[in-house]
Design an enzyme around this catalytic site. Structure first.
Site, PDB file in Angstrom:
ATOM      1  N   ARG A   1       0.828  -1.213   0.000  1.00  0.00           N
ATOM      2  CA  ARG A   1       0.000   0.000   0.000  1.00  0.00           C
ATOM      3  C   ARG A   1       0.858   1.256   0.000  1.00  0.00           C
ATOM      4  O   ARG A   1       0.579   2.206  -0.729  1.00  0.00           O
ATOM      5  CB  ARG A   1      -0.938   0.021   1.209  1.00  0.00           C
TER       6      ARG A   1
ATOM      7  N   ASN B   1      -6.009  -2.639   2.012  1.00  0.00           N
ATOM      8  CA  ASN B   1      -5.961  -4.084   2.158  1.00  0.00           C
ATOM      9  C   ASN B   1      -7.381  -4.617   2.268  1.00  0.00           C
ATOM     10  O   ASN B   1      -8.241  -3.986   2.882  1.00  0.00           O
ATOM     11  CB  ASN B   1      -5.207  -4.476   3.434  1.00  0.00           C
TER      12      ASN B   1
END
Length: 92
Positions: A20, A38
């Site tokens: 990320r 996520n």
């Protein structure tokens, strides 16, 4: 500049490897806006808006991801631009 939007889902070893954070850095470098997060199934999802060429570069980057990632599958679809984002952020 015409805006485009892409919705991407990446699976494999993509959590716990800074995927990320690295995606946010790459998207920001490309001048894109949107978010990455996520998912509970172990995958990563993102929506990005910007110039089509930059979005295509992000998709290519996502196929490899950061050094510790092992991408097994990447699905993406082009969408109508929805909402306005002021940056590329990480959602929790």
């Amino acid at each position: 500049m015409e805006k485009h939007q892409v919705h991407v889902k990446v699976s494999g070893k993509v959590q716990g490897v800074n995927y990320r954070w690295a995606t946010r850095k790459e998207a920001s470098r490309l001048g894109l806006k949107g978010w990455v997060k996520n998912l509970t199934d172990g995958s990563v999802e993102l929506i990005a808006q910007g110039e089509r060429e930059s979005l295509e570069q992000l998709i290519t980057w996502c196929r490899g991801g950061p050094p510790l990632a092992m991408v097994c599958n990447l699905d993406f679809r082009w969408e109508e631009v929805s909402g306005e984002f002021d940056q590329f952020g990480i959602r929790y």
